[in-house]
Design a protein around this motif. Structure first.
Motif, PDB file in Angstrom:
ATOM      1  N   SER A 202       0.841  -1.196   0.000  1.00  0.00           N
ATOM      2  CA  SER A 202       0.000   0.000   0.000  1.00  0.00           C
ATOM      3  C   SER A 202       0.879   1.249   0.000  1.00  0.00           C
ATOM      4  N   GLN A 203       0.305   2.361  -0.484  1.00  0.00           N
ATOM      5  CA  GLN A 203       0.971   3.664  -0.546  1.00  0.00           C
ATOM      6  C   GLN A 203       2.251   3.590  -1.385  1.00  0.00           C
ATOM      7  N   LEU A 204       2.139   2.924  -2.556  1.00  0.00           N
ATOM      8  CA  LEU A 204       3.256   2.876  -3.490  1.00  0.00           C
ATOM      9  C   LEU A 204       3.320   4.176  -4.283  1.00  0.00           C
ATOM     10  N   THR A 205       4.524   4.686  -4.466  1.00  0.00           N
ATOM     11  CA  THR A 205       4.704   5.958  -5.173  1.00  0.00           C
ATOM     12  C   THR A 205       5.537   5.804  -6.441  1.00  0.00           C
ATOM     13  N   GLU A 206       5.832   4.564  -6.832  1.00  0.00           N
ATOM     14  CA  GLU A 206       6.570   4.291  -8.055  1.00  0.00           C
ATOM     15  C   GLU A 206       5.816   3.251  -8.869  1.00  0.00           C
ATOM     16  N   LEU A 207       5.993   3.294 -10.196  1.00  0.00           N
ATOM     17  CA  LEU A 207       5.296   2.374 -11.079  1.00  0.00           C
ATOM     18  C   LEU A 207       6.024   1.047 -11.250  1.00  0.00           C
ATOM     19  N   SER A 208       7.342   1.043 -11.133  1.00  0.00           N
ATOM     20  CA  SER A 208       8.106  -0.162 -11.461  1.00  0.00           C
ATOM     21  C   SER A 208       7.716  -1.386 -10.631  1.00  0.00           C
ATOM     22  N   PRO A 209       7.417  -1.265  -9.326  1.00  0.00           N
ATOM     23  CA  PRO A 209       6.994  -2.479  -8.607  1.00  0.00           C
ATOM     24  C   PRO A 209       5.696  -3.073  -9.150  1.00  0.00           C
ATOM     25  N   PHE A 210       4.746  -2.218  -9.545  1.00  0.00           N
ATOM     26  CA  PHE A 210       3.503  -2.722 -10.130  1.00  0.00           C
ATOM     27  C   PHE A 210       3.789  -3.501 -11.421  1.00  0.00           C
ATOM     28  N   VAL A 211       4.630  -2.927 -12.272  1.00  0.00           N
ATOM     29  CA  VAL A 211       4.923  -3.547 -13.557  1.00  0.00           C
ATOM     30  C   VAL A 211       5.648  -4.873 -13.358  1.00  0.00           C
ATOM     31  N   GLU A 227      -1.918 -24.989 -19.729  1.00  0.00           N
ATOM     32  CA  GLU A 227      -2.184 -26.269 -19.078  1.00  0.00           C
ATOM     33  C   GLU A 227      -3.659 -26.662 -19.159  1.00  0.00           C
ATOM     34  N   GLY A 228      -4.460 -25.850 -19.820  1.00  0.00           N
ATOM     35  CA  GLY A 228      -5.854 -26.205 -20.016  1.00  0.00           C
ATOM     36  C   GLY A 228      -6.822 -25.618 -19.009  1.00  0.00           C
ATOM     37  N   PHE A 229      -6.417 -24.589 -18.272  1.00  0.00           N
ATOM     38  CA  PHE A 229      -7.316 -23.929 -17.322  1.00  0.00           C
ATOM     39  C   PHE A 229      -8.224 -22.969 -18.097  1.00  0.00           C
ATOM     40  N   GLU A 230      -9.259 -23.524 -18.702  1.00  0.00           N
ATOM     41  CA  GLU A 230     -10.101 -22.751 -19.611  1.00  0.00           C
ATOM     42  C   GLU A 230     -10.981 -21.737 -18.895  1.00  0.00           C
ATOM     43  N   GLU A 231     -11.304 -22.002 -17.611  1.00  0.00           N
ATOM     44  CA  GLU A 231     -12.158 -21.064 -16.870  1.00  0.00           C
ATOM     45  C   GLU A 231     -11.382 -19.874 -16.325  1.00  0.00           C
ATOM     46  N   LEU A 232     -10.067 -19.937 -16.432  1.00  0.00           N
ATOM     47  CA  LEU A 232      -9.244 -18.844 -15.928  1.00  0.00           C
ATOM     48  C   LEU A 232      -9.552 -17.585 -16.727  1.00  0.00           C
ATOM     49  N   ARG A 233     -10.063 -16.568 -16.025  1.00  0.00           N
ATOM     50  CA  ARG A 233     -10.520 -15.365 -16.727  1.00  0.00           C
ATOM     51  C   ARG A 233     -10.012 -14.071 -16.096  1.00  0.00           C
ATOM     52  N   TYR A 234      -9.755 -14.050 -14.789  1.00  0.00           N
ATOM     53  CA  TYR A 234      -9.453 -12.809 -14.081  1.00  0.00           C
ATOM     54  C   TYR A 234      -7.983 -12.749 -13.682  1.00  0.00           C
ATOM     55  N   LEU A 235      -7.381 -11.587 -13.880  1.00  0.00           N
ATOM     56  CA  LEU A 235      -6.045 -11.319 -13.386  1.00  0.00           C
ATOM     57  C   LEU A 235      -6.158 -10.134 -12.433  1.00  0.00           C
ATOM     58  N   ASP A 236      -5.992 -10.412 -11.154  1.00  0.00           N
ATOM     59  CA  ASP A 236      -6.222  -9.433 -10.095  1.00  0.00           C
ATOM     60  C   ASP A 236      -4.882  -8.863  -9.649  1.00  0.00           C
ATOM     61  N   LEU A 237      -4.657  -7.586  -9.944  1.00  0.00           N
ATOM     62  CA  LEU A 237      -3.393  -6.930  -9.597  1.00  0.00           C
ATOM     63  C   LEU A 237      -3.435  -6.252  -8.236  1.00  0.00           C
ATOM     64  N   GLY A 238      -4.563  -6.306  -7.543  1.00  0.00           N
ATOM     65  CA  GLY A 238      -4.670  -5.677  -6.236  1.00  0.00           C
ATOM     66  C   GLY A 238      -4.747  -4.167  -6.330  1.00  0.00           C
ATOM     67  N   GLY A 239      -4.322  -3.511  -5.261  1.00  0.00           N
ATOM     68  CA  GLY A 239      -4.355  -2.049  -5.203  1.00  0.00           C
ATOM     69  C   GLY A 239      -2.991  -1.528  -4.815  1.00  0.00           C
ATOM     70  N   GLY A 240      -2.978  -0.422  -4.060  1.00  0.00           N
ATOM     71  CA  GLY A 240      -1.729   0.060  -3.508  1.00  0.00           C
ATOM     72  C   GLY A 240      -1.227   1.390  -4.015  1.00  0.00           C
ATOM     73  N   GLU A 248       5.130  13.530  -1.054  1.00  0.00           N
ATOM     74  CA  GLU A 248       5.148  12.412  -1.997  1.00  0.00           C
ATOM     75  C   GLU A 248       4.735  12.874  -3.397  1.00  0.00           C
ATOM     76  N   GLU A 249       5.218  12.164  -4.404  1.00  0.00           N
ATOM     77  CA  GLU A 249       4.830  12.439  -5.787  1.00  0.00           C
ATOM     78  C   GLU A 249       4.413  11.129  -6.464  1.00  0.00           C
ATOM     79  N   PRO A 250       3.283  10.554  -6.031  1.00  0.00           N
ATOM     80  CA  PRO A 250       2.842   9.297  -6.648  1.00  0.00           C
ATOM     81  C   PRO A 250       2.373   9.543  -8.078  1.00  0.00           C
ATOM     82  N   PRO A 251       2.458   8.529  -8.920  1.00  0.00           N
ATOM     83  CA  PRO A 251       1.958   8.699 -10.290  1.00  0.00           C
ATOM     84  C   PRO A 251       0.449   8.862 -10.297  1.00  0.00           C
ATOM     85  N   PRO A 252      -0.093   9.674 -11.202  1.00  0.00           N
ATOM     86  CA  PRO A 252      -1.551   9.795 -11.306  1.00  0.00           C
ATOM     87  C   PRO A 252      -2.138   8.509 -11.877  1.00  0.00           C
TER      88      PRO A 252
END
Length: 426
Positions: A202-211, A227-240, A248-252
């Motif tokens: 939480s309270q990340l102020t740089e983009l590189s850790p997210f990427v 591997e055949g996980f056909e129902e796999l649909r969501y990629l959850d990157l969280g927040g922060g 601080e100068e967090p990215p917009p």
């Protein structure tokens, strides 16, 4: 951007003078701006408008029902971490199919409640939890949709208490352990792997850790699809994504979104995001009244005395400065320009030396009865409040244009003992 502005030296919340709310509702009081909440949500959501995505507001940041209802009407889902937050999200009108359940310590009762409600998915954080989820699903006779929270071992470069993506943190599973868990779950008819999840802090102020985290998550997602996980649909990157408290100068959100979209465009997936602080943090303030001002005489360490501004809000109302050594801007509700500032500690009434809102802070001279505003208190403020020292918790107010609403009444002494009983034998 927020809607707390000074007009002719008087602080306003949207179109309402803050001093008026303080006089009519009392202090300490949390004040939230509906216009700011709407704006922050829309700016964040619209930044991802050209991708399939779901914004699940992180309820732990600010769980007031009125705040949740306002965001639900904007189209927000919810990221929850307890059965109580599930109850709040449903009560506020957030559709269950837009709710994800995170957290390392889900009980089987909480799993039953969430599965019965029909939530989108569980973000599973351990092998034991996955086994428990299977048991619950079998009892209820309905498969449980889940993703596994991967710990990518990425340094978010934030406060250690809110860092969650390193091996030494309690959250998630290493990638290879998660991969093997997916393979085992594929053979269980009561487990439905529908996504892959991570959240690095939480309270990340740089983009590189997210990427960096997204690249690792993306690799596992593609591997599982092969591997055949056909129902796999969501990629959850969280927040922060962080906000401005001081320097601080967090990215917009737009820059954050562009960095994420560059990595995401070739994926056949729905991006799930869990913003909390970036939505609510600067949408709220804490207003407190000065009780006393005192100056201790100089000690051997200093040639100056120490001035204390004692206010009626303490660490039980806002614990961030004590817990995280966090900075919050503090200013008088009525400005006093041209007056030489003093250096003071702004402290509360709690019987702890750690009870402070600011230390060695430059402020205009203040007197008993003056009102002070603690900015950027809309996230992790009231939700972390307590009744320590048997102090009733503050009121919460939502301002919407020229109107304001008390959306949580101030507790009284009876509320402090409402659930307690003295046995007849005593």
């Amino acid at each position: 951007m927020h809607h707390f502005v000074y007009r002719q030296g008087e602080l306003f919340a949207e179109e309402v003078p803050v001093s008026r709310i303080a006089e009519e509702v009392g202090t300490p009081v949390y004040i939230y701006s509906a216009a700011t909440l709407r704006r922050h949500y829309r700016v964040f959501d619209e930044a991802f408008s050209d991708l399939p995505h779901l914004v699940c507001y992180s309820v732990k940041a600010n769980s007031n029902l009125a705040v949740l209802r306002l965001l639900a009407r904007e189209g927000a889902g919810a990221d929850i971490v307890s059965g109580g937050e599930l109850f709040r999200a449903l009560r506020a009108g957030i559709p269950p199919e837009r709710i994800v359940f995170s957290g390392v310590g889900k009980t089987e009762r909480e799993m039953e409640e969430a599965l019965s409600a029909g939530i989108l998915m569980f973000n599973v954080e351990s092998l034991g939890e996955l086994e428990a989820l299977s048991r619950v699903a079998r009892r209820l006779g309905r498969p449980a949709p889940f993703s596994i929270r991967v710990n990518p071992d990425v340094d978010p470069r934030t406060h250690p208490y809110i860092s969650t993506g390193l091996k030494k943190n309690k959250f998630g599973l290493p990638e290879e352990v998660a991969y093997r868990a997916y393979l085992r779950a594929k053979e269980d008819p009561y487990l439905r792997p529908v996504g892959v999840d991570c959240h690095i802090g939480s309270q990340l102020t740089e983009l590189s850790p997210f990427v960096e985290a997204l690249r690792r998550l993306k690799g596992l997602y593609l591997r599982l699809r092969e591997e055949g996980f056909e129902e796999l649909r969501y990629l959850d990157l969280g927040g922060g994504l962080g906000i401005v408290y001081g320097e601080e100068e967090p990215p917009p959100p737009a820059a954050y979104a562009e960095a994420i979209k560059r990595e995401f465009r070739d994926l056949d997936a729905v991006l799930v995001l869990e913003p909390g602080r970036v939505i609510a943090g600067n949408a709220g303030i804490l207003v407190t009244r000065v009780l006393y001002v005192k100056t201790n005489p100089p000690s051997g360490e200093s040639s100056e005395g120490r001035t204390f501004v004692i206010v009626d809000a303490g660490m039980n109302d806002l614990i961030r400065p004590t817990l995280y050594q966090a900075y919050h801007r503090i200013s008088p509700v009525r400005e006093r320009p041209g007056i030489e500032s003093i250096r003071a500690d702004v402290v509360g009434p709690i019987c702890e030396s750690g009870d402070f809102l600011a230390r060695e802070r430059r402020l205009p001279p203040v007197s008993p009865g003056d009102l002070l505003c603690v900015f950027s208190a809309g996230a992790y403020g009231f939700v972390m409040a307590s009744n320590y020292n048997s102090r009733p918790r503050a009121a919460e107010v939502l301002v919407d244009g020229e109107r304001y609403f008390v959306v949580r009444k101030r507790e009284d002494y009876e509320d402090l003992v409402r659930l307690e009983e003295i046995p007849d034998e005593l």
